[in-house]
Design an enzyme around this catalytic site. Structure first.
Site, mmCIF file in Angstrom:
data_model
loop_
_atom_site.group_PDB
_atom_site.id
_atom_site.type_symbol
_atom_site.label_atom_id
_atom_site.label_comp_id
_atom_site.label_asym_id
_atom_site.label_seq_id
_atom_site.Cartn_x
_atom_site.Cartn_y
_atom_site.Cartn_z
ATOM 1 N N GLU A 79 0.819 -1.217 0.000
ATOM 2 C CA GLU A 79 0.000 0.000 0.000
ATOM 3 C C GLU A 79 0.855 1.271 0.000
ATOM 4 O O GLU A 79 2.059 1.232 0.278
ATOM 5 C CB GLU A 79 -0.954 0.025 1.199
ATOM 6 N N LYS A 96 -3.265 -1.931 16.422
ATOM 7 C CA LYS A 96 -2.627 -1.305 17.581
ATOM 8 C C LYS A 96 -3.665 -0.748 18.530
ATOM 9 O O LYS A 96 -4.812 -0.515 18.139
ATOM 10 C CB LYS A 96 -1.623 -0.241 17.139
HETATM 11 N N1 PSU Z 1 -1.827 1.688 10.642
HETATM 12 C C1 PSU Z 1 -0.469 1.789 10.546
HETATM 13 N N2 PSU Z 1 0.071 2.454 9.499
HETATM 14 C C2 PSU Z 1 -0.696 2.993 8.521
HETATM 15 C C3 PSU Z 1 -2.126 2.857 8.620
HETATM 16 C C4 PSU Z 1 -2.638 2.198 9.685
HETATM 17 O O1 PSU Z 1 0.249 1.321 11.419
HETATM 18 O O2 PSU Z 1 -0.172 3.579 7.584
HETATM 19 C C5 PSU Z 1 -2.979 3.392 7.512
HETATM 20 C C6 PSU Z 1 -3.364 2.250 6.562
HETATM 21 O O3 PSU Z 1 -3.310 2.735 5.233
HETATM 22 C C7 PSU Z 1 -4.792 1.958 6.953
HETATM 23 C C8 PSU Z 1 -5.266 3.345 7.302
HETATM 24 O O4 PSU Z 1 -5.561 1.377 5.936
HETATM 25 O O5 PSU Z 1 -4.192 3.922 8.013
HETATM 26 C C9 PSU Z 1 -6.526 3.340 8.140
HETATM 27 O O6 PSU Z 1 -7.021 4.634 8.217
HETATM 28 P P1 PSU Z 1 -8.491 4.899 8.782
HETATM 29 O O7 PSU Z 1 -8.394 4.536 10.242
HETATM 30 O O8 PSU Z 1 -8.737 6.357 8.546
HETATM 31 O O9 PSU Z 1 -9.387 3.998 8.012
#
Ligand code: PSU
Ligand code: MN
Length: 310
Positions: free
Chosen positions: A31, A165
């Site tokens: 990603e 997390k």
């Molecule tokens: N957790 C991480 N690193 C990240 C993300 C989450 O440790 O980069 C990013 C990922 O792209 C995940 C997104 O899909 O955050 C989730 O965002 P939201 O909670 O706004 O859906």
């Protein structure tokens, strides 16, 4: 199953990736939100390059996914990886944002949800990342639940992560994944990992210990046409994990700072990740880098095993 796939015509697919897919050789999706919004520059670009190299070294073709000038793109060049790491104005694009970014012809960094969807449109079944989005703490009033969970319920891609997390509500995240019918596999563990740490206090509903076993589960799930993704939870290596007490203290502080600043919606996760790096003096970043590398090794082994199934 080893089958040749033809990517969706609206995608730009790098020749190397297209050829591997046509031959039924293993490809691993990666990603771009983790690059643009998940880590500071320049460590983010270093991570992106290193992970691609790990995938190659273990026998698959890496395909980092992003939107370039409105075109969903599968397989970025080295210069493009640099741009996604350095340009702080790049939009974070989840599935709901995809049509706008495509229609307006701008760049976008894809989350787990939108990367899964584009990977599936390309015919890629294995996707390596760091952490999944999930149910946020306080979601019972805010209703902030990541679209990553929705996408896991409706797109047939196996996602290798180090769990969720505790900036999120891990227990509720697992409940929602159960409701959505998503298999959550502990890879070599009976306990769901909490990203920075191997433990969460919560059991996984199922455990597998080898890439071949995971490939067989993918074949079963996709073969039955269940229509959902699979979450493979791979704990951070013991030597790289942060003690639960240390990381929990930093997370509590980061969540309080987030609330105090009134940060909401899609900005919450990037803000918290950046704040954790600051508050832990870079310790959380080192652990984050280590777990992503480890996920790349395991995810590539799974992609190789899956491509080898007759
Ligand atoms: N957790 C991480 N690193 C990240 C993300 C989450 O440790 O980069 C990013 C990922 O792209 C995940 C997104 O899909 O955050 C989730 O965002 P939201 O909670 O706004 O859906
Ligand atoms: Mn959200």
């Amino acid at each position: 199953m080893t089958t040749a796939t033809t990517p969706h015509p609206m995608l730009a697919v790098a020749p190397e990736v297209r050829e591997a897919l046509a031959d039924g050789r293993p490809v691993v999706a990666l990603e771009s939100t983790i690059i643009s919004h998940g880590m500071p520059y320049p460590q983010n670009v270093g991570m992106a390059r290193e992970v691609e190299q790990i995938v190659r070294d273990h026998g698959a073709v890496p395909a980092t996914i992003a939107i370039l000038d409105g075109r969903p793109t599968v397989g970025l060049s080295d210069d493009e990886l640099e741009m996604f790491g350095a340009d702080t104005a790049i939009r974070k694009v989840s599935v709901r944002d995809l049509p706008h970014v495509v229609a307006t012809g701008v760049h976008g960094a894809t989350t787990v949800a939108s990367t899964m969807r584009i990977a599936a449109l390309a015919g890629i079944r294995v996707f390596v990342t760091g952490g999944l989005g999930g149910v946020h703490q306080g979601a019972e009033t805010s209703m902030d639940v990541s679209a990553d969970l929705t996408e896991l319920s409706r797109t047939e891609v196996a996602v290798i992560s180090a769990g969720v997390k505790s900036i999120l509500d891990i227990g509720r995240t697992l409940e929602v994944l159960e409701t959505l019918g998503v298999p959550v596999v502990g890879y070599g563990t009976d306990e769901f990992p909490s990203f920075f740490s191997r433990s969460s206090g919560l059991p996984v509903p199922m455990r597998l210990d080898t890439p071949e076993e995971v490939a067989a589960l993918m074949q079963a799930s996709f073969g039955l046409g269940l229509g959902s993704g699979i979450s493979i939870a791979n704990p951070v290596p013991a030597e790289d994990e942060m003690p639960r007490a240390d990381i929990d203290a930093v997370i509590t502080r980061a969540l309080a700072d987030c609330a105090e600043r009134g940060i909401t919606g899609k900005d919450i996760t990037p803000y918290l990740l950046g704040r954790l790096v600051e508050l832990s003096d870079g310790r959380s970043l080192r652990t984050n880098l280590a777990l992503v590398r480890n996920n790349a090794v395991v995810g590539t082994a799974i992609a190789v095993a899956y491509a080898g199934l007759a």
